[in-house]
Design a protein around this motif. Sequence first.
Motif, PDB file in Angstrom:
ATOM      1  N   LEU A   1       5.201   0.480   0.767  1.00 33.05           N
ATOM      2  CA  LEU A   1       4.748  -0.253   1.958  1.00 33.05           C
ATOM      3  C   LEU A   1       5.613  -1.482   2.219  1.00 33.05           C
ATOM      4  CD1 LEU A   1       0.865  -0.070   1.501  1.00 33.05           C
ATOM      5  CD2 LEU A   1       2.274   1.201   3.139  1.00 33.05           C
ATOM      6  N   ILE A   2       6.029  -2.152   1.152  1.00 35.81           N
ATOM      7  CA  ILE A   2       6.896  -3.320   1.328  1.00 35.81           C
ATOM      8  C   ILE A   2       8.212  -2.909   1.979  1.00 35.81           C
ATOM      9  CG2 ILE A   2       8.238  -5.079   0.098  1.00 35.81           C
ATOM     10  CD1 ILE A   2       5.970  -5.254  -1.922  1.00 35.81           C
ATOM     11  N   PHE A   3       8.804  -1.825   1.492  1.00 31.76           N
ATOM     12  CA  PHE A   3      10.060  -1.356   2.084  1.00 31.76           C
ATOM     13  C   PHE A   3       9.858  -0.901   3.528  1.00 31.76           C
ATOM     14  CE2 PHE A   3      11.576  -0.998  -2.327  1.00 31.76           C
ATOM     15  CZ  PHE A   3      12.842  -1.515  -2.170  1.00 31.76           C
ATOM     16  N   LYS A   4       8.719  -0.306   3.809  1.00 30.64           N
ATOM     17  CA  LYS A   4       8.470   0.209   5.161  1.00 30.64           C
ATOM     18  C   LYS A   4       8.313  -0.933   6.160  1.00 30.64           C
ATOM     19  CE  LYS A   4       5.216   3.009   7.843  1.00 30.64           C
ATOM     20  NZ  LYS A   4       6.265   3.780   8.520  1.00 30.64           N
ATOM     21  N   PHE A   5       7.523  -1.936   5.802  1.00 30.19           N
ATOM     22  CA  PHE A   5       7.223  -3.003   6.755  1.00 30.19           C
ATOM     23  C   PHE A   5       8.316  -4.067   6.818  1.00 30.19           C
ATOM     24  CE2 PHE A   5       2.871  -1.393   5.946  1.00 30.19           C
ATOM     25  CZ  PHE A   5       2.518  -1.123   7.256  1.00 30.19           C
ATOM     26  N   THR A   6       9.270  -4.037   5.909  1.00 27.86           N
ATOM     27  CA  THR A   6      10.372  -5.004   5.954  1.00 27.86           C
ATOM     28  C   THR A   6      11.678  -4.368   6.397  1.00 27.86           C
ATOM     29  OG1 THR A   6      10.860  -4.627   3.590  1.00 27.86           O
ATOM     30  CG2 THR A   6       9.346  -6.431   4.143  1.00 27.86           C
ATOM     31  N   SER A   7      11.638  -3.088   6.750  1.00 27.21           N
ATOM     32  CA  SER A   7      12.880  -2.412   7.128  1.00 27.21           C
ATOM     33  C   SER A   7      13.518  -3.021   8.371  1.00 27.21           C
ATOM     34  CB  SER A   7      12.613  -0.914   7.360  1.00 27.21           C
ATOM     35  OG  SER A   7      11.641  -0.733   8.387  1.00 27.21           O
ATOM     36  N   GLY A   8      12.712  -3.588   9.255  1.00 26.27           N
ATOM     37  CA  GLY A   8      13.256  -4.156  10.479  1.00 26.27           C
ATOM     38  C   GLY A   8      13.670  -5.605  10.378  1.00 26.27           C
ATOM     39  N   VAL A   9      13.384  -6.258   9.247  1.00 22.03           N
ATOM     40  CA  VAL A   9      13.714  -7.684   9.112  1.00 22.03           C
ATOM     41  C   VAL A   9      14.670  -7.946   7.962  1.00 22.03           C
ATOM     42  CG1 VAL A   9      11.552  -8.440  10.134  1.00 22.03           C
ATOM     43  CG2 VAL A   9      11.668  -8.060   7.674  1.00 22.03           C
ATOM     44  N   VAL A  10      15.125  -6.902   7.281  1.00 23.90           N
ATOM     45  CA  VAL A  10      16.089  -7.054   6.194  1.00 23.90           C
ATOM     46  C   VAL A  10      17.456  -6.650   6.719  1.00 23.90           C
ATOM     47  CG1 VAL A  10      16.754  -6.315   3.884  1.00 23.90           C
ATOM     48  CG2 VAL A  10      14.342  -6.635   4.434  1.00 23.90           C
ATOM     49  N   PHE A  11      18.416  -7.565   6.602  1.00 26.33           N
ATOM     50  CA  PHE A  11      19.755  -7.344   7.136  1.00 26.33           C
ATOM     51  C   PHE A  11      20.740  -7.291   5.971  1.00 26.33           C
ATOM     52  CE2 PHE A  11      17.234  -9.783  10.142  1.00 26.33           C
ATOM     53  CZ  PHE A  11      17.309  -8.995  11.275  1.00 26.33           C
ATOM     54  N   TYR A  12      21.485  -6.197   5.916  1.00 31.22           N
ATOM     55  CA  TYR A  12      22.463  -6.011   4.853  1.00 31.22           C
ATOM     56  C   TYR A  12      23.847  -6.314   5.391  1.00 31.22           C
ATOM     57  CZ  TYR A  12      18.678  -3.668   2.400  1.00 31.22           C
ATOM     58  OH  TYR A  12      17.482  -3.396   1.801  1.00 31.22           O
TER      59      TYR A  12
ATOM     60  N   LEU B   1      19.783 -13.867   3.641  1.00 34.64           N
ATOM     61  CA  LEU B   1      19.188 -13.791   2.302  1.00 34.64           C
ATOM     62  C   LEU B   1      18.083 -12.749   2.220  1.00 34.64           C
ATOM     63  CD1 LEU B   1      18.782 -17.493   1.066  1.00 34.64           C
ATOM     64  CD2 LEU B   1      20.307 -15.746   0.159  1.00 34.64           C
ATOM     65  N   SER B   2      17.792 -12.057   3.316  1.00 33.39           N
ATOM     66  CA  SER B   2      16.662 -11.139   3.322  1.00 33.39           C
ATOM     67  C   SER B   2      16.756 -10.044   2.259  1.00 33.39           C
ATOM     68  CB  SER B   2      16.501 -10.528   4.720  1.00 33.39           C
ATOM     69  OG  SER B   2      17.696  -9.914   5.153  1.00 33.39           O
ATOM     70  N   PRO B   3      17.937  -9.467   1.946  1.00 31.90           N
ATOM     71  CA  PRO B   3      17.961  -8.491   0.847  1.00 31.90           C
ATOM     72  C   PRO B   3      17.578  -9.097  -0.496  1.00 31.90           C
ATOM     73  CG  PRO B   3      19.922  -8.277   2.196  1.00 31.90           C
ATOM     74  CD  PRO B   3      19.237  -9.535   2.626  1.00 31.90           C
ATOM     75  N   VAL B   4      18.000 -10.342  -0.728  1.00 32.84           N
ATOM     76  CA  VAL B   4      17.642 -11.027  -1.972  1.00 32.84           C
ATOM     77  C   VAL B   4      16.140 -11.308  -2.010  1.00 32.84           C
ATOM     78  CG1 VAL B   4      18.015 -13.130  -3.333  1.00 32.84           C
ATOM     79  CG2 VAL B   4      19.931 -12.044  -2.152  1.00 32.84           C
ATOM     80  N   LEU B   5      15.584 -11.748  -0.893  1.00 33.95           N
ATOM     81  CA  LEU B   5      14.152 -12.027  -0.832  1.00 33.95           C
ATOM     82  C   LEU B   5      13.337 -10.747  -1.007  1.00 33.95           C
ATOM     83  CD1 LEU B   5      14.105 -14.573   2.139  1.00 33.95           C
ATOM     84  CD2 LEU B   5      14.123 -15.058  -0.309  1.00 33.95           C
ATOM     85  N   LEU B   6      13.830  -9.635  -0.468  1.00 39.17           N
ATOM     86  CA  LEU B   6      13.143  -8.360  -0.657  1.00 39.17           C
ATOM     87  C   LEU B   6      13.145  -7.958  -2.126  1.00 39.17           C
ATOM     88  CD1 LEU B   6      11.824  -5.755   0.400  1.00 39.17           C
ATOM     89  CD2 LEU B   6      14.122  -4.858   0.790  1.00 39.17           C
ATOM     90  N   PHE B   7      14.285  -8.110  -2.778  1.00 38.75           N
ATOM     91  CA  PHE B   7      14.369  -7.801  -4.209  1.00 38.75           C
ATOM     92  C   PHE B   7      13.403  -8.659  -5.018  1.00 38.75           C
ATOM     93  CE2 PHE B   7      16.246  -9.158  -8.262  1.00 38.75           C
ATOM     94  CZ  PHE B   7      16.252  -7.947  -8.947  1.00 38.75           C
ATOM     95  N   GLN B   8      13.363  -9.949  -4.709  1.00 38.68           N
ATOM     96  CA  GLN B   8      12.466 -10.843  -5.441  1.00 38.68           C
ATOM     97  C   GLN B   8      11.005 -10.526  -5.163  1.00 38.68           C
ATOM     98  OE1 GLN B   8      13.892 -14.618  -4.030  1.00 38.68           O
ATOM     99  NE2 GLN B   8      15.504 -14.758  -5.567  1.00 38.68           N
ATOM    100  N   THR B   9      10.698 -10.094  -3.955  1.00 36.09           N
ATOM    101  CA  THR B   9       9.316  -9.729  -3.628  1.00 36.09           C
ATOM    102  C   THR B   9       8.872  -8.512  -4.424  1.00 36.09           C
ATOM    103  OG1 THR B   9       9.553 -10.630  -1.397  1.00 36.09           O
ATOM    104  CG2 THR B   9       7.752  -9.090  -1.775  1.00 36.09           C
ATOM    105  N   VAL B  10       9.701  -7.483  -4.444  1.00 39.68           N
ATOM    106  CA  VAL B  10       9.340  -6.245  -5.146  1.00 39.68           C
ATOM    107  C   VAL B  10       9.206  -6.498  -6.644  1.00 39.68           C
ATOM    108  CG1 VAL B  10      10.102  -3.913  -5.720  1.00 39.68           C
ATOM    109  CG2 VAL B  10      10.354  -4.763  -3.388  1.00 39.68           C
ATOM    110  N   THR B  11      10.198  -7.131  -7.238  1.00 34.53           N
ATOM    111  CA  THR B  11      10.127  -7.392  -8.675  1.00 34.53           C
ATOM    112  C   THR B  11       9.020  -8.386  -9.011  1.00 34.53           C
ATOM    113  OG1 THR B  11      11.850  -9.097  -8.418  1.00 34.53           O
ATOM    114  CG2 THR B  11      12.558  -6.881  -9.042  1.00 34.53           C
ATOM    115  N   GLY B  12       8.759  -9.331  -8.112  1.00 32.43           N
ATOM    116  CA  GLY B  12       7.683 -10.284  -8.355  1.00 32.43           C
ATOM    117  C   GLY B  12       6.316  -9.634  -8.337  1.00 32.43           C
TER     118      GLY B  12
END
Length: 333
Positions: A314-325, A237-248
């Motif tokens: 910064l969010i994309f940079k620091f989550t690049s290693g924990v987001v799995f597509y 679910l990490s891509p979904v959580l990333l999307f929700q974090t950015v939009t949130g």
Amino acid sequence: MTTDQISSVAERPPGATTDAGRARATDRPRTSMTARRHRAFYMFTSPWIIGFLLLTIVPMAYALWLSFTTFDGISPNWRYVGFGNYSELFTDSQTWDSLGRTGLFALTSVPLSIIAGLGLAVLVNRPIKARGLFRTLLYLPAVVPPVGVGLAFKALFDQNSGAANGVLTLFGFDALGWLADPYARYVLLMSVLWAAGNIMIISLAGLQDVPRELHEAARIDGASAWRTFRSITVPLLSPVLLFQTVTGVIASVQTIMPLLLTPDGTTAGVTALPQSNYLYMMHVFGQYFALGRYGYASALLWVLFVLILIVTGLIFKFTSGVVFYNVDPEAKK
């Protein structure tokens, strides 16, 4: 024409074409089809492109020009001040205080909203009776306009006639000033969590995309429900959580809910906001409409725009290693 050319033409059967002729005949329909596809693409996307240019790019460019002036929206006696508004911005204590409160609000509201939405999604994803009804009821608050939510919470937590104080007095407690400090921040947070159904729907779609075979394999290996959720569900679910974090984050820094929770709900109510709810956009709103400082308010908005870009990067940079597509291996070839 040489003798060889004359003989090749004479030997060519009727209706036959040369290789160059066949290539030109093949390229012509292909080029025509490509052009038609391009025209169709731009024809169908032109309403959005025109709207984006007229309603986004042009206003942003106009606001950028205003940020270098002292324009107040009415008087023609304005002047160009260069970076004067930006210099004042960096020395304005109210700007920094409101920006700090906005950052704290985003750090609090975004994780809580995501956790609440994901928790609701897990509940309604289970095989229970009337599951569709529960999904609908939990999602309904998300479709209520923010103005309606703000007015409803204002009436609910009114100190004199609100239902919240009615319940407190019923059990012998004193009525509280919910819309004043220090309780106003909690009312604002509850108004944001009220719309967690929107996050629930997105998380539910992500949960239904998780392969069941992985959960079955984890159960066979003896993994607990929490271990399965933490090691399988959350990573997928990490891509979904990333999307929700950015939009949130973007939505939280642009909230207008504090203005709707003021005692009178008008422009003058900006100055009457509780200190804990005086967020960055409230400061911008006050500069625009209460003080008529269009140039300074435009500078505030452009600084916020740049900050949003930086935070998103910064969010994309620091989550690049924990987001799995979940990419099909064939698609990588």
